[in-house]
Motif scaffolding. Structure first.
Motif, short mmCIF file in Angstrom:
data_model
loop_
_atom_site.label_atom_id
_atom_site.label_comp_id
_atom_site.label_asym_id
_atom_site.label_seq_id
_atom_site.Cartn_x
_atom_site.Cartn_y
_atom_site.Cartn_z
N ALA A 182 53.76 7.62 -10.20
CA ALA A 182 53.81 8.93 -10.85
C ALA A 182 54.56 9.93 -9.99
O ALA A 182 55.38 10.72 -10.49
N VAL A 183 54.31 9.93 -8.68
CA VAL A 183 54.99 10.87 -7.79
C VAL A 183 56.48 10.58 -7.75
O VAL A 183 57.32 11.49 -7.83
N VAL A 184 56.85 9.29 -7.64
CA VAL A 184 58.27 8.93 -7.62
C VAL A 184 58.95 9.38 -8.90
O VAL A 184 60.06 9.93 -8.89
N SER A 185 58.31 9.18 -10.04
CA SER A 185 58.90 9.57 -11.33
C SER A 185 59.15 11.07 -11.39
O SER A 185 60.23 11.52 -11.83
N LEU A 186 58.21 11.88 -10.93
CA LEU A 186 58.39 13.33 -10.96
C LEU A 186 59.47 13.78 -9.98
O LEU A 186 60.28 14.67 -10.30
N VAL A 187 59.51 13.19 -8.79
CA VAL A 187 60.55 13.55 -7.82
C VAL A 187 61.93 13.18 -8.35
O VAL A 187 62.90 13.95 -8.21
N MET A 188 62.06 12.03 -8.99
CA MET A 188 63.36 11.64 -9.55
C MET A 188 63.75 12.57 -10.70
O MET A 188 64.94 12.85 -10.89
N GLU A 189 62.79 13.06 -11.45
CA GLU A 189 63.10 14.04 -12.49
C GLU A 189 63.68 15.31 -11.86
O GLU A 189 64.64 15.90 -12.37
N GLU A 190 63.09 15.71 -10.73
CA GLU A 190 63.62 16.87 -10.01
C GLU A 190 65.03 16.60 -9.51
O GLU A 190 65.92 17.46 -9.60
N HIS A 191 65.27 15.40 -8.96
CA HIS A 191 66.62 15.05 -8.49
C HIS A 191 67.63 15.15 -9.63
O HIS A 191 68.74 15.67 -9.44
N ARG A 192 67.29 14.63 -10.79
CA ARG A 192 68.23 14.65 -11.92
C ARG A 192 68.55 16.09 -12.34
O ARG A 192 69.69 16.40 -12.71
N GLU A 208 64.90 3.79 -4.87
CA GLU A 208 64.17 2.98 -3.90
C GLU A 208 63.94 3.75 -2.60
O GLU A 208 62.86 3.67 -1.99
N GLN A 209 64.92 4.53 -2.16
CA GLN A 209 64.74 5.34 -0.97
C GLN A 209 63.63 6.37 -1.20
O GLN A 209 62.80 6.62 -0.30
N THR A 210 63.59 6.95 -2.40
CA THR A 210 62.54 7.91 -2.72
C THR A 210 61.18 7.24 -2.72
O THR A 210 60.20 7.80 -2.21
N ARG A 211 61.10 6.04 -3.26
CA ARG A 211 59.83 5.31 -3.29
C ARG A 211 59.31 5.08 -1.87
O ARG A 211 58.11 5.24 -1.61
#
Length: 331
Positions: A182-192, A208-211
């Motif tokens: 869940a945290v990775v998904s939200l951070v990637m949404e922020e990145h996009r 993968e680096q974010t994970r």
């Protein structure tokens, strides 16, 4: 450059020389007057980077700039956070005419960049960080083609926050390893979203680096990552680095201990519902309870959501990063 002479040093200026002491003292007085949260300026030292010095006709240094070059290869995590070739200068500008001295320093820096054999192509940038309230630098920075790109903002302890809106069916709790996806998904949404403003460049390796980074943070209880859920569905987070995990920010501010907020994310469909305010209220309560003197964070100048939100939450600009791309677009 009339009245100023530029020189590149590859040896440290003597620590005790009166000329450099006067320069640092001049900068220290101006910074103390304009912003009490600015740190005391450090005496210029080379270490492994050359020092560009601008002196007046009597040979007294009026400005210095430590020049640094960073290159991020494909696959490195730094490729997510900017162009591959980054040319930085760390300026110290003093004397009776700081605007003119900075103008001369930037002209000399442009000359240095022109002489480089590589690293100044289309995927390059020239960058520097300048105190946000030191307005004497704005005109020379603009004249040389630099634009404000990002802000490091600060909030002192116990600075007020607007009341949180009532949140039906929303709970906020500290995340743990079970929340990794869940945290990775939200951070990637922020990145996009941040890609729109030219500060984030998502690479094939970014997810993968974010994970890995998230997993490391969640493995250290408490995680200092608060997760908001609506009926069990993750809808936002605030990710804080407490002082022992944010030592890199300490030299940037005249208050201690200092913490850093790396991410504040609310899912797109939930923005404007008060979840962001509820999250930061929770984080601020923990920070204030732990005696954190100042909290810092970065936001992109062009992001239409970040600046207004963080200002409402009690943050104000401390440092501004100015940038021009490519590097040789510096005038």
């Amino acid at each position: 450059m009339s009245g100023y002479v530029a020189r590149v040093r590859h040896d440290d200026p003597p620590d005790g020389t009166a000329e450099f002491d006067l320069l640092v003292g001049s900068v220290a007085r101006r910074w103390a007057e304009i912003d009490p949260l600015l740190p005391a300026p450090s005496h210029p030292r080379l270490n492994t980077n050359p020092l560009l010095t601008v002196s007046d006709e009597a040979g007294r240094p009026m400005a210095t700039g430590t020049m640094r070059y960073s290159w991020y290869q494909p696959g490195e995590i730094g490729r997510t956070w900017g162009v591959p070739d980054q040319h930085w200068i760390t300026p110290l500008v003093g004397g009776p005419d700081p605007e003119g001295a900075l103008d001369s320093l930037l002209t000399s820096w442009r000359d240095q960049l022109e002489e480089l054999p590589s690293g100044t192509g289309s995927e390059s940038a020239a960058l520097l960080t300048w105190p946000a309230r030191d307005v004497c630098g704005v005109r020379p920075l603009q004249r040389h083609g630099l634009q404000p790109f990002s802000v490091l903002a600060a909030r002192r302890r116990r600075r007020g926050v607007p009341p949180s809106l009532p949140q039906r069916d929303v709970t906020i709790r500290l995340a743990d390893m079970h929340d990794l996806a869940a945290v990775v998904s939200l951070v990637m949404e922020e990145h996009r979203y941040e890609e729109h403003f030219g500060g984030v460049f998502i690479q094939p390796e970014t997810a993968e680096q974010t994970r890995r980074v998230v997993a490391r943070a969640l493995s250290r209880p408490p995680s200092w990552i608060w997760l908001a859920e609506r009926r069990g569905r993750p809808v936002g987070l605030i990710w804080v680095s407490p002082p022992e995990r944010a030592r890199w920010v300490s030299p940037l501010v005249n208050a201690a201990p200092a913490a850093y907020i790396g991410y504040g994310v609310v899912a797109e469909e939930e923005r404007g519902s008060g979840i962001g305010t509820a999250l930061i209220s929770q984080a601020h309560h923990a920070l204030d309870t732990h005696g954190i003197a100042v909290t810092l964070l970065n936001y992109a100048v062009m992001n239409p959501l970040s600046g207004p939100f963080w200002h409402r939450m009690g943050y104000r600009p401390l440092w501004t990063t100015w940038e021009v791309r490519p590097a040789l677009a510096l005038r």
